[in-house]
Scaffold this motif. Sequence first.
Motif, mmCIF file in Angstrom:
data_model
loop_
_atom_site.group_PDB
_atom_site.id
_atom_site.type_symbol
_atom_site.label_atom_id
_atom_site.label_comp_id
_atom_site.label_asym_id
_atom_site.label_seq_id
_atom_site.Cartn_x
_atom_site.Cartn_y
_atom_site.Cartn_z
ATOM 1 N N ASN A 95 -24.128 -24.545 -33.936
ATOM 2 C CA ASN A 95 -23.059 -23.578 -33.680
ATOM 3 C C ASN A 95 -23.635 -22.457 -32.824
ATOM 4 O O ASN A 95 -24.303 -21.570 -33.337
ATOM 5 N N PRO A 96 -23.399 -22.480 -31.511
ATOM 6 C CA PRO A 96 -23.971 -21.461 -30.628
ATOM 7 C C PRO A 96 -23.166 -20.162 -30.578
ATOM 8 O O PRO A 96 -23.539 -19.241 -29.853
ATOM 9 N N THR A 97 -22.085 -20.098 -31.332
ATOM 10 C CA THR A 97 -21.197 -18.935 -31.264
ATOM 11 C C THR A 97 -21.620 -17.855 -32.255
ATOM 12 O O THR A 97 -22.563 -18.037 -33.027
ATOM 13 N N ASP A 98 -20.891 -16.751 -32.250
ATOM 14 C CA ASP A 98 -21.143 -15.661 -33.197
ATOM 15 C C ASP A 98 -20.123 -15.659 -34.336
ATOM 16 O O ASP A 98 -19.927 -14.654 -35.000
ATOM 17 N N ARG A 99 -19.484 -16.802 -34.567
ATOM 18 C CA ARG A 99 -18.507 -16.902 -35.655
ATOM 19 C C ARG A 99 -18.752 -18.176 -36.459
ATOM 20 O O ARG A 99 -19.352 -19.136 -35.982
ATOM 21 N N VAL A 100 -18.308 -18.153 -37.706
ATOM 22 C CA VAL A 100 -18.407 -19.329 -38.563
ATOM 23 C C VAL A 100 -17.386 -20.349 -38.065
ATOM 24 O O VAL A 100 -16.244 -20.001 -37.761
ATOM 25 N N ILE A 101 -17.801 -21.618 -37.986
ATOM 26 C CA ILE A 101 -16.889 -22.678 -37.534
ATOM 27 C C ILE A 101 -17.002 -23.856 -38.499
ATOM 28 O O ILE A 101 -18.105 -24.284 -38.845
ATOM 29 N N ALA A 102 -15.847 -24.352 -38.909
ATOM 30 C CA ALA A 102 -15.796 -25.550 -39.757
ATOM 31 C C ALA A 102 -15.386 -26.727 -38.890
ATOM 32 O O ALA A 102 -14.584 -26.593 -37.963
ATOM 33 N N GLY A 103 -15.933 -27.885 -39.219
ATOM 34 C CA GLY A 103 -15.618 -29.086 -38.460
ATOM 35 C C GLY A 103 -15.484 -30.301 -39.360
ATOM 36 O O GLY A 103 -16.011 -30.328 -40.469
ATOM 37 N N GLN A 104 -14.756 -31.276 -38.859
ATOM 38 C CA GLN A 104 -14.602 -32.560 -39.539
ATOM 39 C C GLN A 104 -14.825 -33.652 -38.503
ATOM 40 O O GLN A 104 -14.294 -33.581 -37.404
ATOM 41 N N ALA A 105 -15.616 -34.639 -38.876
ATOM 42 C CA ALA A 105 -15.910 -35.739 -37.958
ATOM 43 C C ALA A 105 -14.992 -36.920 -38.242
ATOM 44 O O ALA A 105 -14.786 -37.290 -39.392
ATOM 45 N N SER A 106 -14.441 -37.477 -37.182
ATOM 46 C CA SER A 106 -13.758 -38.764 -37.299
ATOM 47 C C SER A 106 -14.708 -39.797 -36.713
ATOM 48 O O SER A 106 -15.578 -39.477 -35.908
ATOM 49 N N TYR A 107 -14.571 -41.038 -37.141
ATOM 50 C CA TYR A 107 -15.515 -42.055 -36.710
ATOM 51 C C TYR A 107 -14.794 -43.322 -36.296
ATOM 52 O O TYR A 107 -13.631 -43.543 -36.625
ATOM 53 N N ASN A 108 -15.521 -44.132 -35.570
ATOM 54 C CA ASN A 108 -14.991 -45.396 -35.104
ATOM 55 C C ASN A 108 -16.154 -46.354 -34.903
ATOM 56 O O ASN A 108 -17.275 -45.933 -34.617
ATOM 57 N N VAL A 109 -15.869 -47.631 -35.060
ATOM 58 C CA VAL A 109 -16.866 -48.668 -34.850
ATOM 59 C C VAL A 109 -16.316 -49.656 -33.841
ATOM 60 O O VAL A 109 -15.170 -50.074 -33.938
ATOM 61 N N THR A 110 -17.132 -50.002 -32.857
ATOM 62 C CA THR A 110 -16.763 -51.062 -31.912
ATOM 63 C C THR A 110 -17.898 -52.063 -31.863
ATOM 64 O O THR A 110 -19.059 -51.675 -32.040
ATOM 65 N N PRO A 111 -17.606 -53.315 -31.667
ATOM 66 C CA PRO A 111 -16.274 -53.889 -31.507
ATOM 67 C C PRO A 111 -15.492 -53.830 -32.823
ATOM 68 O O PRO A 111 -16.067 -53.811 -33.907
ATOM 69 N N TYR A 112 -14.179 -53.803 -32.682
ATOM 70 C CA TYR A 112 -13.306 -53.656 -33.839
ATOM 71 C C TYR A 112 -13.519 -54.754 -34.868
ATOM 72 O O TYR A 112 -13.395 -54.524 -36.064
ATOM 73 N N SER A 113 -13.855 -55.942 -34.428
ATOM 74 C CA SER A 113 -14.041 -57.058 -35.365
ATOM 75 C C SER A 113 -15.188 -56.793 -36.341
ATOM 76 O O SER A 113 -15.227 -57.360 -37.426
ATOM 77 N N ALA A 114 -16.119 -55.910 -35.990
ATOM 78 C CA ALA A 114 -17.255 -55.595 -36.853
ATOM 79 C C ALA A 114 -16.973 -54.427 -37.791
ATOM 80 O O ALA A 114 -17.739 -54.174 -38.720
ATOM 81 N N GLY A 115 -15.870 -53.715 -37.574
ATOM 82 C CA GLY A 115 -15.569 -52.518 -38.359
ATOM 83 C C GLY A 115 -15.541 -52.747 -39.855
ATOM 84 O O GLY A 115 -16.044 -51.933 -40.628
ATOM 85 N N ALA A 116 -14.968 -53.838 -40.291
ATOM 86 C CA ALA A 116 -14.854 -54.104 -41.725
ATOM 87 C C ALA A 116 -16.207 -54.435 -42.350
ATOM 88 O O ALA A 116 -16.349 -54.369 -43.574
ATOM 89 N N TYR A 117 -17.212 -54.756 -41.553
ATOM 90 C CA TYR A 117 -18.519 -55.159 -42.071
ATOM 91 C C TYR A 117 -19.571 -54.066 -41.930
ATOM 92 O O TYR A 117 -20.667 -54.196 -42.452
ATOM 93 N N PHE A 118 -19.225 -53.002 -41.210
ATOM 94 C CA PHE A 118 -20.137 -51.861 -41.085
ATOM 95 C C PHE A 118 -19.829 -50.940 -42.259
ATOM 96 O O PHE A 118 -18.766 -50.343 -42.329
ATOM 97 N N THR A 119 -20.773 -50.841 -43.181
ATOM 98 C CA THR A 119 -20.527 -50.126 -44.435
ATOM 99 C C THR A 119 -21.373 -48.865 -44.492
ATOM 100 O O THR A 119 -22.595 -48.921 -44.337
ATOM 101 N N LYS A 120 -20.706 -47.736 -44.737
ATOM 102 C CA LYS A 120 -21.410 -46.463 -44.884
ATOM 103 C C LYS A 120 -21.621 -46.176 -46.363
ATOM 104 O O LYS A 120 -20.680 -46.202 -47.144
ATOM 105 N N ILE A 121 -22.861 -45.919 -46.729
ATOM 106 C CA ILE A 121 -23.206 -45.574 -48.106
ATOM 107 C C ILE A 121 -22.996 -44.080 -48.305
ATOM 108 O O ILE A 121 -22.447 -43.642 -49.309
ATOM 109 N N ASP A 122 -23.443 -43.292 -47.349
ATOM 110 C CA ASP A 122 -23.270 -41.837 -47.393
ATOM 111 C C ASP A 122 -23.150 -41.352 -45.953
ATOM 112 O O ASP A 122 -23.806 -41.894 -45.067
ATOM 113 N N CYS A 123 -22.317 -40.342 -45.755
ATOM 114 C CA CYS A 123 -22.084 -39.881 -44.386
ATOM 115 C C CYS A 123 -21.586 -38.443 -44.375
ATOM 116 O O CYS A 123 -20.783 -38.049 -45.219
ATOM 117 N N PHE A 124 -22.056 -37.697 -43.399
ATOM 118 C CA PHE A 124 -21.578 -36.334 -43.193
ATOM 119 C C PHE A 124 -20.080 -36.313 -42.903
ATOM 120 O O PHE A 124 -19.404 -35.313 -43.099
#
Length: 189
Positions: A95-124
């Motif tokens: 955060n290079p600014t002088d204010r507090v900033i909150a954020g949320q990450a969205s994610y995607n996996v490609t190729p789409y056919s692999a999305g169901a097999y890519f498993t996250k155990i823990d993630c920010f």
Amino acid sequence: MSPKRTAFGLLGLVVFMVGMSFAAVPLYDLFCRVTGYGGTTAEGRGSDTVLDQMISIRFDASKNRDMAWEFRAPEQRVSSLQIGQTGLAFFEAHNPTDRVIAGQASYNVTPYSAGAYFTKIDCFCFTEQVLQPGQTVQMPVTFYVDPEILNDREARFVQEITLSYTFFEIDIPEGEVSLAPAQPADEEG
């Protein structure tokens, strides 16, 4: 049909459509998580099976154009691991600014056919992130590729999976305490 009844019917339709527009995103997200559609990943605890076959994971980081943070993919942009083996990668946010900033990450996996097999155990990306002015954080993601990928007619040929994150600025969650110094009040006189 009377004009009054027509007006109430149209008003009801407008209220219904507005309600559905707010419900569309969470419902679509639920659909994608359940089906793996659109490259949405699964959440899990880890694989009991590790195969000899290798697969490459490429990491990508971007941010919404209104997000003031700097957001970077891991220094090692590609990681090779065995299917079923647990991997760990660290993304960086600043955060290079002088204010507090909150954020949320969205994610995607490609190729789409692999999305169901890519498993996250823990993630920010599972939680909101709040960065103080000038703060830099390392954000981990722990993952594996489910060996079931080899039983999928399309996904079994995948050699490389790309895991992409995009950060968006969100409202600061209630209860978050800012460590930023208070701004001095204007003094008169």
